[in-house]
Structures are given as structure tokens and as C-alpha cells.
Write an enzyme that holds these catalytic residues in place. Structure first.
Site, PDB file in Angstrom:
ATOM      1  N   ASP A  29       0.858  -1.188   0.000  1.00 52.55           N
ATOM      2  CA  ASP A  29       0.000   0.000   0.000  1.00 52.55           C
ATOM      3  C   ASP A  29       0.893   1.237   0.000  1.00 52.55           C
ATOM      4  OD1 ASP A  29      -3.210   0.545   1.014  1.00 52.55           O
ATOM      5  OD2 ASP A  29      -1.770   2.203   1.123  1.00 52.55           O
ATOM      6  N   ASN A  86     -13.040  -3.085   2.181  1.00 54.08           N
ATOM      7  CA  ASN A  86     -13.927  -1.940   2.339  1.00 54.08           C
ATOM      8  C   ASN A  86     -14.909  -1.904   1.170  1.00 54.08           C
ATOM      9  OD1 ASN A  86     -12.742  -0.858   4.701  1.00 54.08           O
ATOM     10  ND2 ASN A  86     -11.068  -0.001   3.484  1.00 54.08           N
ATOM     11  N   VAL A  95     -10.694   3.194  -3.838  1.00 54.87           N
ATOM     12  CA  VAL A  95     -10.301   2.588  -5.119  1.00 54.87           C
ATOM     13  C   VAL A  95     -11.362   1.536  -5.456  1.00 54.87           C
ATOM     14  CG1 VAL A  95      -8.577   1.278  -6.385  1.00 54.87           C
ATOM     15  CG2 VAL A  95      -7.843   2.999  -4.723  1.00 54.87           C
ATOM     16  N   HIS A  99     -10.126  -5.096  -3.334  1.00 52.59           N
ATOM     17  CA  HIS A  99      -8.796  -5.410  -2.817  1.00 52.59           C
ATOM     18  C   HIS A  99      -8.936  -5.800  -1.357  1.00 52.59           C
ATOM     19  CE1 HIS A  99      -9.655  -1.095  -2.603  1.00 52.59           C
ATOM     20  NE2 HIS A  99      -9.056  -1.120  -1.415  1.00 52.59           N
ATOM     21  N   HIS A 101      -7.072  -5.753   2.113  1.00 55.40           N
ATOM     22  CA  HIS A 101      -5.956  -5.183   2.876  1.00 55.40           C
ATOM     23  C   HIS A 101      -5.394  -6.261   3.795  1.00 55.40           C
ATOM     24  CE1 HIS A 101      -6.821  -0.763   2.203  1.00 55.40           C
ATOM     25  NE2 HIS A 101      -8.008  -1.262   1.916  1.00 55.40           N
TER      26      HIS A 101
END
Ligand code: AMP
Ligand code: ZN
Length: 113
Positions: A29, A86, A95, A99, A101
Site C-alpha cells: 500500500d 472496504n 479505489v 482489494h 488489505h
């Protein structure tokens, strides 16, 4: 398509990749929230978790398994780590290419709020 993570996947934008296979890529990240902060990203463009269908289930399982493989590689598996998806604005998704995290290297606060 004007998608940041698609551009990283196709090489138009740089990233510090830590894992790459047929289905997913993982990279650091750019604004880490923990000593280790990786993003596990499917190579297919899916904007949000709301766009998943059951055909994506193996891909999602692979993303989670990949997080565990990376955690072991980083040496943080025993101490522990947090994985987060998220979805949309209340979760702070910025974004719109799904994805996972992977956060590790410090104790994480509880999930009470
Ligand atoms: P989310 O809020 O779940 O959408 O998270 C998006 C994440 O992408 C944030 O943690 C950002 O720091 C990260 N990010 C944004 N641009 C880049 C980039 N070019 N390379 C790596 N990570 C990025
Ligand atoms: Zn994309």
C-alpha cells in the site's frame, strides 16, 4: 478503463509487488497504516463487493489464502494480522477495484466502533 489497480496490473503504473500469479497480484500500500500493509488484488476488474456473484467464490477464497501465504512469508502469521475489504463510502472505499488489505506488525485496535 480508468482504474488505478487495473493500471498497476497491466504495468502502466508502478507498484512494489510482493506476489503475482494467474489470478491475483499483491503489492505494498502506498500509504501504509501498519508496518506491513499489502493489498491483494484480483486481476479481473470488480468494482465493489456488491458486484460479486457466486462464480467469484473461488477467487475470493484464493485472495484470502494468498493473504495467509504472504503473512507467513513476512513472518507475522503467528503474531497475527488483520484483513479488510472496504465496500463503498461508509467503509471508506476509495479505489473501486476490490482489494483485500493485509495489515500486520503492530497490535490492532478492537472492532468496537
Ligand atoms: P480503500 O480505502 O479500501 O479503497 O483502500 C485503497 C488503498 O489503496 C488505500 O489504502 C491507499 O493508500 C491505496 N493506494 C492508493 N493508490 C495506490 C497506489 N498507487 N499504489 C498502492 N496503493 C495505493
Ligand atoms: Zn480495475
Amino acid at each position: 478503463m480508468d482504474c488505478l489497480f487495473c493500471k498497476i496490473i497491466n504495468g502502466e503504473l508502478p507498484a512494489n509487488k510482493v506476489y503475482d500469479d494467474d489470478l491475483v497480484v499483491a503489492f505494498d500500500d502506498i500509504a501504509p497504516k501498519a508496518p506491513h500493509h499489502k493489498l491483494i488484488v484480483p486481476k479481473v476488474h470488480i468494482a465493489t463487493l456488491n458486484d460479486l456473484d457466486k462464480n467469484h467464490n473461488p477467487l475470493l477464497g484464493h485472495m484470502i489464502h494468498t493473504a495467509s501465504v504472504i503473512a507467513k512469508d513476512l513472518g507475522v502469521a503467528e503474531n497475527g494480522y488483520r484483513t479488510i475489504f472496504n465496500c463503498n463510502k461508509d467503509a471508506g472505499q476509495v479505489v473501486f477495484h476490490i482489494h483485500l488489505h493485509l495489515l500486520a506488525g503492530r497490535p490492532m485496535p478492537g472492532m468496537t466502533q
